[in-house]
Design an enzyme around this catalytic site. Structure first.
Site, PDB file in Angstrom:
ATOM      1  N   GLU A   7      17.870  27.968  -3.381  1.00 41.22           N
ATOM      2  CA  GLU A   7      16.697  27.082  -3.334  1.00 41.22           C
ATOM      3  C   GLU A   7      15.713  27.299  -4.480  1.00 41.22           C
ATOM      4  OE1 GLU A   7      17.565  27.976   1.060  1.00 41.22           O
ATOM      5  OE2 GLU A   7      17.722  28.989  -0.853  1.00 41.22           O
ATOM      6  N   ASP A  80      19.528  29.272   2.214  1.00 41.77           N
ATOM      7  CA  ASP A  80      19.115  30.170   3.297  1.00 41.77           C
ATOM      8  C   ASP A  80      20.027  30.073   4.528  1.00 41.77           C
ATOM      9  OD1 ASP A  80      17.053  31.194   1.848  1.00 41.77           O
ATOM     10  OD2 ASP A  80      15.520  29.899   2.694  1.00 41.77           O
ATOM     11  N   ASP A  82      19.877  29.461   7.682  1.00 35.72           N
ATOM     12  CA  ASP A  82      19.374  28.839   8.911  1.00 35.72           C
ATOM     13  C   ASP A  82      19.618  27.334   8.841  1.00 35.72           C
ATOM     14  OD1 ASP A  82      17.528  28.028   7.050  1.00 35.72           O
ATOM     15  OD2 ASP A  82      15.769  28.776   8.109  1.00 35.72           O
ATOM     16  N   GLU A  84      17.603  24.817   8.135  1.00 35.63           N
ATOM     17  CA  GLU A  84      17.060  24.186   6.938  1.00 35.63           C
ATOM     18  C   GLU A  84      17.934  24.492   5.716  1.00 35.63           C
ATOM     19  OE1 GLU A  84      14.187  22.132   6.475  1.00 35.63           O
ATOM     20  OE2 GLU A  84      14.519  21.972   8.630  1.00 35.63           O
ATOM     21  N   TYR A 296      15.921  38.114   5.844  1.00 37.39           N
ATOM     22  CA  TYR A 296      15.446  36.735   5.992  1.00 37.39           C
ATOM     23  C   TYR A 296      14.328  36.656   7.019  1.00 37.39           C
ATOM     24  CZ  TYR A 296      15.561  31.667   6.052  1.00 37.39           C
ATOM     25  OH  TYR A 296      15.216  30.344   5.950  1.00 37.39           O
ATOM     26  N   ARG A 298      12.813  33.932   8.576  1.00 31.23           N
ATOM     27  CA  ARG A 298      12.716  32.899   9.618  1.00 31.23           C
ATOM     28  C   ARG A 298      13.793  33.168  10.666  1.00 31.23           C
ATOM     29  NH1 ARG A 298      11.617  29.767   4.961  1.00 31.23           N
ATOM     30  NH2 ARG A 298       9.449  29.061   4.945  1.00 31.23           N
ATOM     31  N   HIS A 343      20.273  35.464  14.000  1.00 32.35           N
ATOM     32  CA  HIS A 343      19.818  36.226  12.837  1.00 32.35           C
ATOM     33  C   HIS A 343      19.365  37.608  13.251  1.00 32.35           C
ATOM     34  CE1 HIS A 343      18.814  32.155  10.803  1.00 32.35           C
ATOM     35  NE2 HIS A 343      20.036  32.538  10.538  1.00 32.35           N
TER      36      HIS A 343
END
Length: 833
Positions: A7, A80, A82, A84, A296, A298, A343
């Site tokens: 990203e 990432d 997740d 998103e 990570y 989130r 996670h």
């Protein structure tokens, strides 16, 4: 070289370091596509088809990736780990397919890593997979739901409730929490109660404090001593009796550490300890993650990888000794109502490195890393061992009894490095230390003190306690907490004062409207159940089109039902719901709805043509009384409307209260001057404190300060829509304080204007980051801060930084690329004839 896409450029830089020259690592700069902000981007009539558009800023990044694929026909998506991140990878693949950059023989793989470390990245590269379709479907469902609610509910608000901005699916539920808490506080009536404390002493002269727990032979409840008279009688009862120690009981107890951080608990603790907002916490955590310092950020998981657990135990043993390491590792299980993707917790990637060893220059990052490091190590440390002591002191006849409590820390355990904060600090008497006290010994009375108390209303939410409440209700997810809390503040529905969230009037109006006409969709249970369904989609247990279909069927019907609603009908309903807030009881007991000006009309909610709501008299136009929804400074200023402050020559100076707040006025309207001179009260000026002198000061504005020494043009000082200012020609410069408008002199005014000029256009600004000489063409390359955001400057080229790029992350290599791209565009433009 395979093309690896992440990203952000910061993340790309770190990963490139680990992968080396065998890979080309590029950044997508976040989401490359989004739904155009216009009606029709989601089509419920055709299986919720979504029309995606590559953003203007993203086109060059997609082109750069497409160009790289010409040299090596292999794409690795490393966004990432997740929902998103999965969505960004999907968007990239789809956008590149449309550009025909991905061919039939192009291998496309997806890799994920929970931490940006060399071992995690290289291990991920050995285990590629395809894009997770259920995760993408969960993203599509959420995006479609948010779009459908926003683009269908917001227009209803605009039409039926003038002044309202917009409504969101989860934001509206979050706003309802804040508004309902405020209404609880306003409806709260304090209850008086008393307690009695005594300072007692042992035969050895040591003192300790005890509270009255037994009176008249009966155990006391919280409200049993209701007033001062009862408290004095209790004091007399203690004074008239001899006391002795009836029992001393010491009980050992253990206190276990808190689990490691997940997103919500990190936001809560950073708020408690540092006053960080949710967005501030996540921005600092993002930087730490991209630099490879933490895992990570989130996540709603609290489990820790076995190798990380062992590393933490080793670090504890090395730093604090074997006594602080429990015999077996601590294992934590997630208790969240809705655990999202599996996670790990948020933890340091290297347990041996504390904040001091990292040498972080950013204050927020340093504080947050220190917090994560201490919490992680503490979660694997030995429990604290305490001894809690309870001492009961009784009179000989058994009519009066007092109790003293305290504790001793026998072994500090995890408390050596970390103790979890509390949202609302409560004095804990158990924390006090007690002297040596023996059973049967006399307790000498040193002093006896009655204390008055009142019950307290529930506290306003902080960002931390709001996130905690949302988590308890199952509303929102780790990736959304920060944006939800930020959005309702950006819309002006909520303000933050001393870290507490306070609803504005427009926030109350929106909540009242939605709670009456769309109650189901701001319901806590409905929103939580919908989140559960979306989680089922991400787990592959439910079809996302089915979720959207059921939601849209009921929601579109609810929207249709509001078509015939008249604004007056809506206002009457909201007026009724908000009555306790809009018309609080008056001290004289008269009807709070009776107009204070004409004494005959009734006050009710009205809307202005320009938008917004206010309180007005039902006898309009005969009575033109108005006031804002919330009286300034928490006081009802309506009774001050029309107050004569004095006379200035033949003109009467009065204080008025209008729909936009209080103001002062000179004279009355006439045919020649239908609008007499007026001046609004500045923020912070209480209406009840305005006198003739202050009124004349306001009416005299703008004030002439003097002629500018450079050109002889007049400098003025005044108060505008953006606050106090000084003005020279067409140039304005803000003043720090309203009072300075009336006192600012020539030197200060010239200085303020000069400071503004140095920050303006056409002047030499100071770089926010100096990169050095251009490696090919020479000349300084700097990162500057412009009126439209940060940009890279070299020679006569000014190139705006791509959206989402932090100026601190810009390297010379990145800057040269941005400059070259801008120069190519500039050179390619043809001059108009």
């Amino acid at each position: 070289m395979p093309v690896v896409v992440v990203e952000s450029p910061a993340k790309a830089k770190t990963i490139n370091k680990y992968l080396g020259s065998d890979y080309t690592v590029l950044a997508s700069y976040g989401h490359v596509r989004d739904l155009p902000p216009k009606d029709g981007s989601v089509d419920p009539e055709h299986d919720f088809e979504m029309l995606w558009e590559v953003g203007t800023d993203s086109r060059k990044h997609v082109k750069a990736i497409a160009d790289a694929l010409k040299d090596d026909n292999a794409l690795i998506l490393a966004t990432d780990p997740d929902r998103e991140g999965e969505a960004i990878s999907w968007h990239l693949e789809e956008a590149l397919k449309k550009r025909r950059a991905i061919k039939k023989d192009t291998p496309v793989s997806r890799v994920v890593f929970n931490a940006i470390t060399k071992s995690a990245v290289t291990e991920a590269m050995k285990n590629p997979r395809a894009i997770d379709e259920p995760l993408v479907h969960a993203y599509l469902a959420r995006r479609a739901l948010d779009y459908l609610v926003g683009f269908n509910l917001s227009p209803v608000l605009w039409r039926k409730l003038p002044g309202a901005k917009s409504a969101g699916r989860v934001q509206s539920v979050c706003l309802r929490l804040i508004v309902e808490r405020e209404m609880e506080i306003e409806a709260f009536r304090p209850r008086e109660y008393w307690s009695v404390k005594a300072v007692l002493s042992t035969p050895r002269g040591q003192t300790y404090e005890a509270r009255l727990t037994l009176l008249g032979g009966d155990k006391l409840d919280k409200y049993d001593i209701a007033n001062e008279t009862a408290a004095e009688l209790a004091v007399q009862a203690i004074n008239s009796r001899d006391l002795s120690v009836a029992s001393v009981e010491a009980k050992p107890s253990n206190r276990n550490p808190a689990p490691p951080f997940m997103t919500s608990t990190l936001q809560q603790e950073a708020s408690r300890k540092f006053g960080f907002g949710a967005r501030q916490t996540m921005q600092a955590a993002q930087r730490l993650y991209e630099a490879g310092h933490i895992t990570y950020m989130r996540t709603d998981g609290i489990d820790m990888a076995p190798e990380a657990v062992m590393a933490a135990r080793d670090a504890i043993k090395d730093r604090y000794g074997a006594d602080y390491v429990p015999k077996s590792p601590r294992m934590y299980k997630n208790k969240a109502k809705n655990a999202q993707e599996a996670h790990e917790c948020i933890r340091p990637t290297d347990m041996t490195r504390d904040a001091g060893k990292l040498k972080l220059t950013d204050d927020d990052q340093r504080k947050l890393y220190d917090l994560v490091w201490k919490r992680t190590l503490a979660s694997q440390m030995e429990a604290a061992r305490l001894e809690r002591t309870t001492v009961d002191v009784i009179s000989a006849d058994g009519q009066v009894g007092l109790r003293a409590t305290g504790q001793v820390v026998l072994f500090d355990g995890f408390l050596k490095i970390y103790e979890e904060g509390r949202d609302d600090v409560v004095v804990d008497e158990d924390d006090k230390r007690l002297p040596q006290i023996a059973q049967g010994e006399p307790a000498q009375k040193q002093s006896i003190t009655p204390e008055q108390h009142f019950t307290q209303p529930p506290p306003r939410y902080t960002e931390a306690t709001l996130v905690k409440r949302m988590e308890e209700l199952g509303i929102g997810r780790p990736s959304t907490y920060a944006s939800i809390v930020t959005t309702i503040q950006d819309r002006g529905y909520v303000t933050k004062d001393k870290n507490r969230l306070i609803p504005e009037d427009k926030g109350r109006l929106v909540t009242a409207f939605l709670s009456n006409y769309f109650r189901k969709y701001v319901g806590y249970e409905f929103t939580a159940n919908l989140e559960d369904e979306l989680d089922d989609v991400s787990a592959g247990e439910r079809e996302y089109l089915d979720v959207l279909g059921r939601f849209w069927k009921d929601f579109s019907a609810a929207i249709a039902e509001t078509a015939d609603l008249r604004i007056t009908e809506v206002l009457e309903k909201i007026d009724e719901v908000l009555a306790p807030h809009l018309y609080p009881p008056r001290e004289d007991g008269t009807d709070p709805r009776i107009c204070p000006k004409c004494g005959a009309g009734r006050l009710n909610l009205k809307t202005a043509r320009s938008g917004g709501a206010f309180i007005g008299c039902s006898n309009y136009p005969e009575c033109r009384y108005t006031r804002p929804l919330s009286a300034p400074n928490g006081e009802d200023a309506s009774e001050l409307d029309g107050k004569v402050l004095g006379h200035d020559g033949d003109d009467e100076i009065t204080l008025r209260v209008g729909r936009f707040g209080p103001y002062v006025q000179r004279g009355e309207p006439t045919e020649e001057a239908p609008k007499p001179p007026r001046a609004s009260l500045p923020k912070g000026w209480a209406p009840e404190e305005i006198d003739l002198e202050k009124a004349l000061m306001l009416l005299s504005l703008p004030r002439e300060v003097g002629t500018h020494p450079d050109d002889g043009e007049m400098i003025e000082a005044g108060i505008g829509r953006y606050g106090p200012y000084v003005k020279h020609g067409k140039k304005y410069a803000n003043l720090a304080d309203v009072d300075e408008v009336f006192t600012v002199g020539m030197n200060r005014a010239v200085e303020v204007l000069a400071q503004k000029k140095t920050r303006g256009r056409g002047t030499t600004a100071k770089p926010i980051k100096e990169l050095g000489e251009h490696p090919e063409k020479g000349g300084a390359v700097n990162v500057m801060d412009g009126r439209y955001g940060p940009y890279v400057k070299w020679d006569k080229v000014n190139a705006t930084l791509p959206k989402g790029v932090d100026p601190a992350d810009v390297t010379m290599e990145m800057a040269v690329g941005i400059i070259a791209e801008k120069a190519a565009k500039k050179g390619g433009r043809k001059k108009k004839s």
